[in-house]
Design an enzyme around this catalytic site. Structure first.
Site, mmCIF file in Angstrom:
data_model
loop_
_atom_site.group_PDB
_atom_site.id
_atom_site.type_symbol
_atom_site.label_atom_id
_atom_site.label_comp_id
_atom_site.label_asym_id
_atom_site.label_seq_id
_atom_site.Cartn_x
_atom_site.Cartn_y
_atom_site.Cartn_z
ATOM 1 C CB VAL B 111 -0.918 0.018 1.246
ATOM 2 C CG1 VAL B 111 -1.821 1.248 1.218
ATOM 3 C CG2 VAL B 111 -1.753 -1.261 1.318
ATOM 4 C CB VAL B 113 -0.568 7.478 -0.694
ATOM 5 C CG1 VAL B 113 -1.021 8.860 -1.194
ATOM 6 C CG2 VAL B 113 -1.771 6.548 -0.562
ATOM 7 N N GLY B 121 -6.523 12.270 2.773
ATOM 8 C CA GLY B 121 -7.583 11.258 2.843
ATOM 9 C C GLY B 121 -7.530 10.252 1.701
ATOM 10 C CG ASP B 147 5.917 -1.436 8.040
ATOM 11 O OD1 ASP B 147 6.465 -2.478 8.433
ATOM 12 O OD2 ASP B 147 6.015 -1.007 6.875
ATOM 13 C CE1 TYR B 154 -3.679 -0.374 5.680
ATOM 14 C CE2 TYR B 154 -1.676 -0.455 6.991
ATOM 15 C CZ TYR B 154 -2.293 -0.383 5.757
ATOM 16 O OH TYR B 154 -1.552 -0.307 4.613
#
Lengths: 174, 174
Positions: B111, B113, B121, B147, B154
């Site tokens: 994952v 970004v 967001g 992590d 999460y």
């Protein structure tokens, strides 16, 4: 206590009638421990789903729709079954499978050994077989989610809990 | 602060030239937050590997052989990419993928970004998109290895740490 030798040596696959009955890799056991039976491993994913369900029933797992179990087996990266072969009969006594991206990661699921065959070192042998197969496919990151009562079992196999603080997480709806 | 609306409504996919440039699902953003740009999600796994490597470089991940990255993308169950579309240009700004048995379990990996798009967001939107897609495929058990610095992220999305004492474990050679 059970001993095995040269577990993962392909030359161990016997040429006896047992081997022709069941093409797999043999685990050499002492006669004392299992009488006339031998233990075999297989990566053939054509497993009788009812036989697998019976094995999972024996350890008290919740039943799952066979349609979904079939799909999961088809789409697992690795499916390993463990069999007792006695004369011309074979019996499913253990199972494990792994999902993977075929490149970096594998996650092991559904590790089960029939209660009658537990505490003989067979769970360890099953996991070592899984690890060997995954490493043979160049998978470097082997993971699993361990129930509390089997954490020590996996630790003895070289699995590390929360390395560098990495935590296993499960999603549930809000 | 960025707002989005009707994130996962297929009717949101615009009919503008932006949409024909990039077939994906649109995330409506306020003009203030991203100027003239729009954010799109895609499950198309034909991603330029160099563009993906650039994204991973931007967050400081160790480089991986592109041959293996390609294989991992091919064999992931779900690959989600997030794009900024501005005029007739698009830019890869986020990524995540999941392995699965197509039946019970999925595990989310990689994952990311882009730092320039963090704290808007978008990571949350990306994960919600992943979860929606996995749930849409009838996957009930969504897992990941987090992590330490992203555990709270999460958790806010509904992921639970070590439920019922289940622990994430990683294998390392003896």
């Amino acid at each position: 206590m059970v001993f095995w030798k040269k577990l993962f040596n392909p030359s161990d696959v016997p040429t006896s009638s047992q081997a022709s009955l069941f093409p797999g890799e043999a685990l050499e056991m002492t006669r004392d421990s299992l009488g006339e039976s031998r233990i075999f491993f297989s990566t053939d994913r054509e497993i009788d789903l009812y036989e697998l369900e019976e094995l999972c029933d024996a350890v008290g797992w919740a039943r799952r729709p066979l349609r979904k179990v079939k799909k999961a087996l088809e789409h697992s990266f690795l499916v390993v079954s463990m069999w007792e072969v006695r004369g011309n009969r074979r019996r499913l006594i253990g199972f494990a499978r792994a999902t993977s991206d075929y490149a970096f990661n594998a996650t092991i699921w559904d590790v089960v050994v029939h209660p009658s065959f537990q505490n003989k070192g067979l769970g360890k042998a099953l996991m070592k077989y899984m690890i060997k197969k995954l490493r043979g496919e160049d998978i470097s990151n082997i993971t699993l989610f361990a129930d509390p009562q089997v954490i020590d079992f996996y630790r003895r196999l070289g699995f590390v809990l929360d390395p560098e603080g990495i935590k296993g997480m499960f999603w549930y709806p809000d």
